[in-house]
Design an enzyme around this catalytic site. Structure first.
Site, PDB file in Angstrom:
ATOM      1  N   LYS A 191       0.839  -1.206   0.000  1.00 29.21           N
ATOM      2  CA  LYS A 191       0.000   0.000   0.000  1.00 29.21           C
ATOM      3  C   LYS A 191       0.878   1.262   0.000  1.00 29.21           C
ATOM      4  CE  LYS A 191      -3.667  -2.448   2.534  1.00 29.21           C
ATOM      5  NZ  LYS A 191      -4.566  -2.442   3.706  1.00 29.21           N
ATOM      6  N   THR A 231      -4.786  -7.956  10.750  1.00 29.96           N
ATOM      7  CA  THR A 231      -5.181  -6.677  10.134  1.00 29.96           C
ATOM      8  C   THR A 231      -4.688  -5.479  10.937  1.00 29.96           C
ATOM      9  OG1 THR A 231      -7.176  -7.765   9.293  1.00 29.96           O
ATOM     10  CG2 THR A 231      -7.166  -5.350   9.290  1.00 29.96           C
ATOM     11  N   ARG A 259      -0.822 -14.726   3.904  1.00 27.97           N
ATOM     12  CA  ARG A 259      -1.619 -14.069   4.951  1.00 27.97           C
ATOM     13  C   ARG A 259      -0.932 -14.190   6.313  1.00 27.97           C
ATOM     14  NH1 ARG A 259      -6.195 -10.823   4.197  1.00 27.97           N
ATOM     15  NH2 ARG A 259      -7.179 -11.792   5.999  1.00 27.97           N
ATOM     16  N   GLU A 285      -9.296 -11.013  -7.604  1.00 23.30           N
ATOM     17  CA  GLU A 285      -8.421  -9.838  -7.488  1.00 23.30           C
ATOM     18  C   GLU A 285      -7.335  -9.819  -8.571  1.00 23.30           C
ATOM     19  OE1 GLU A 285      -9.106  -9.114  -2.690  1.00 23.30           O
ATOM     20  OE2 GLU A 285      -7.184  -9.906  -3.354  1.00 23.30           O
ATOM     21  N   TYR A 291     -12.225  -3.061  -2.856  1.00 24.83           N
ATOM     22  CA  TYR A 291     -12.740  -3.117  -1.487  1.00 24.83           C
ATOM     23  C   TYR A 291     -14.262  -3.125  -1.436  1.00 24.83           C
ATOM     24  CZ  TYR A 291      -8.128  -2.661   0.691  1.00 24.83           C
ATOM     25  OH  TYR A 291      -6.846  -2.901   1.136  1.00 24.83           O
ATOM     26  N   ASN A 340      -1.696  -0.226   7.246  1.00 22.41           N
ATOM     27  CA  ASN A 340      -1.140  -1.547   7.593  1.00 22.41           C
ATOM     28  C   ASN A 340      -0.317  -2.171   6.473  1.00 22.41           C
ATOM     29  OD1 ASN A 340      -3.230  -2.277   5.964  1.00 22.41           O
ATOM     30  ND2 ASN A 340      -4.324  -3.480   7.496  1.00 22.41           N
ATOM     31  N   PHE A 354     -15.281   3.017   7.585  1.00 25.78           N
ATOM     32  CA  PHE A 354     -13.923   3.388   7.179  1.00 25.78           C
ATOM     33  C   PHE A 354     -13.726   3.360   5.662  1.00 25.78           C
ATOM     34  CE2 PHE A 354     -13.831  -1.169   8.317  1.00 25.78           C
ATOM     35  CZ  PHE A 354     -13.370  -1.726   7.135  1.00 25.78           C
ATOM     36  N   HIS A 382      -1.648  -5.581   1.455  1.00 22.01           N
ATOM     37  CA  HIS A 382      -2.874  -6.376   1.306  1.00 22.01           C
ATOM     38  C   HIS A 382      -2.503  -7.740   0.750  1.00 22.01           C
ATOM     39  CE1 HIS A 382      -6.710  -7.841  -0.208  1.00 22.01           C
ATOM     40  NE2 HIS A 382      -6.073  -8.088  -1.339  1.00 22.01           N
ATOM     41  N   ARG A 422       3.257  -6.830   9.146  1.00 22.85           N
ATOM     42  CA  ARG A 422       2.552  -5.802   9.925  1.00 22.85           C
ATOM     43  C   ARG A 422       3.071  -5.744  11.356  1.00 22.85           C
ATOM     44  NH1 ARG A 422      -3.365  -7.464   7.538  1.00 22.85           N
ATOM     45  NH2 ARG A 422      -3.394  -6.115   5.688  1.00 22.85           N
TER      46      ARG A 422
HETATM   47  N1  LIG Z   1     -11.616  -0.384  11.811  1.00 21.15           N
HETATM   48  C1  LIG Z   1     -10.895   0.009  10.761  1.00 21.15           C
HETATM   49  N2  LIG Z   1     -10.480   1.286  10.643  1.00 21.15           N
HETATM   50  C2  LIG Z   1      -9.755   1.710   9.603  1.00 21.15           C
HETATM   51  N3  LIG Z   1      -9.394   0.911   8.581  1.00 21.15           N
HETATM   52  C3  LIG Z   1      -9.782  -0.377   8.649  1.00 21.15           C
HETATM   53  C4  LIG Z   1     -10.541  -0.895   9.725  1.00 21.15           C
HETATM   54  N4  LIG Z   1     -10.772  -2.213   9.506  1.00 21.15           N
HETATM   55  C5  LIG Z   1     -10.183  -2.487   8.337  1.00 21.15           C
HETATM   56  N5  LIG Z   1      -9.589  -1.386   7.829  1.00 21.15           N
HETATM   57  C6  LIG Z   1      -8.836  -1.285   6.573  1.00 21.15           C
HETATM   58  O1  LIG Z   1      -9.521  -2.027   5.590  1.00 21.15           O
HETATM   59  C7  LIG Z   1      -8.667  -3.029   5.068  1.00 21.15           C
HETATM   60  C8  LIG Z   1      -9.482  -4.243   4.726  1.00 21.15           C
HETATM   61  O2  LIG Z   1      -9.984  -4.823   5.900  1.00 21.15           O
HETATM   62  P1  LIG Z   1     -10.032  -6.398   6.088  1.00 21.15           P
HETATM   63  O3  LIG Z   1     -10.907  -6.689   7.235  1.00 21.15           O
HETATM   64  O4  LIG Z   1     -10.343  -7.020   4.759  1.00 21.15           O
HETATM   65  O5  LIG Z   1      -8.540  -6.715   6.528  1.00 21.15           O
HETATM   66  P2  LIG Z   1      -7.389  -7.518   5.849  1.00 21.15           P
HETATM   67  O6  LIG Z   1      -7.968  -8.610   4.996  1.00 21.15           O
HETATM   68  O7  LIG Z   1      -6.394  -7.909   6.884  1.00 21.15           O
HETATM   69  O8  LIG Z   1      -6.727  -6.379   4.990  1.00 21.15           O
HETATM   70  P3  LIG Z   1      -6.504  -6.323   3.437  1.00 21.15           P
HETATM   71  O9  LIG Z   1      -7.846  -6.623   2.784  1.00 21.15           O
HETATM   72  O10 LIG Z   1      -6.034  -4.923   3.209  1.00 21.15           O
HETATM   73  O11 LIG Z   1      -5.491  -7.367   3.176  1.00 21.15           O
HETATM   74  C9  LIG Z   1      -7.619  -3.250   6.148  1.00 21.15           C
HETATM   75  O12 LIG Z   1      -6.389  -3.704   5.617  1.00 21.15           O
HETATM   76  C10 LIG Z   1      -7.468  -1.876   6.762  1.00 21.15           C
HETATM   77  O13 LIG Z   1      -6.512  -1.111   6.027  1.00 21.15           O
END
Ligand SMILES: Nc1ncnc2c1ncn2[C@@H]1O[C@H](COP(=O)(O)OP(=O)(O)OP(=O)(O)O)[C@@H](O)[C@H]1O
Length: 150
Positions: free
Chosen positions: A9, A91, A85, A126, A49, A112, A57, A115, A102
């Site tokens: 990112k 996350t 992962r 994707e 997303y 973070n 968010f 992805h 992370r």
């Molecule tokens: N509570 C939150 N506040 C702010 N940003 C959030 C929050 N929860 C998730 N995100 C953002 O949205 C992204 C997608 O959330 P998800 O639950 O799919 O997590 P992930 O699968 O670990 O991350 P990614 O999809 O980025 O790999 C997260 O990587 C984070 O950047």
């Protein structure tokens, strides 16, 4: 062969962590089959997303992902989706184990770093969203050509 989509990112790119992150997946033994540095359009970020569209968010997430260049990648290898992962970590970087990307480099859930696709089916969706088939290399024919030439 199993493939996954990952993206470093904008925070990871800005902090100079591209080399370190690529190194970890190369050292693990996975094979890089697609790689590009790009600015992401709002449309692509929203599609990527889409499952989070109703979350509070979501607007901030889209704004962040489109705020600077990111590195989009496709990696290949047995079990690469789940293994990547694990290597990425939880996350929320504050809960991510040390030794994960992370866990080692982040403190903020909104920043973070990286992805990674969460399942094989998600990875297929994707990869198709981010890469055309011409942008992905096939290692086997290249290796065979090299053997024939040498
Ligand atoms: N509570 C939150 N506040 C702010 N940003 C959030 C929050 N929860 C998730 N995100 C953002 O949205 C992204 C997608 O959330 P998800 O639950 O799919 O997590 P992930 O699968 O670990 O991350 P990614 O999809 O980025 O790999 C997260 O990587 C984070 O950047």
């Amino acid at each position: 062969m199993e493939r996954t989509f990952m993206a470093i990112k904008p925070d990871g790119v800005q902090r100079g962590l591209v080399g370190e992150i690529l190194r970890r997946f190369e050292a693990k033994g996975f094979t890089l089959v697609g790689l590009k540095l790009m600015h992401v359009s709002k449309e692509l970020a929203e599609k990527h997303y889409d499952v989070h569209r109703e979350r509070p968010f979501f607007p901030g997430l889209v704004e962040f992902i489109t705020s600077g260049p990111l590195v989009a990648m496709v990696w290949e290898g047995d079990g690469v989706v789940a293994s990547a992962r694990k290597m990425i970590g939880a996350t929320n970087p504050l809960s991510a184990e040390p030794g994960t990307i992370r866990g080692d480099f982040g403190i903020s859930i909104g920043r973070n770093l990286i992805h990674g696709s969460d399942a094989i089916e998600t990875a297929q969706r994707e990869i198709a969203l981010w890469f055309s088939s011409e942008e992905l290399v096939s290692w086997q024919p290249a290796a065979v050509a090299w053997l024939v030439e040498s």
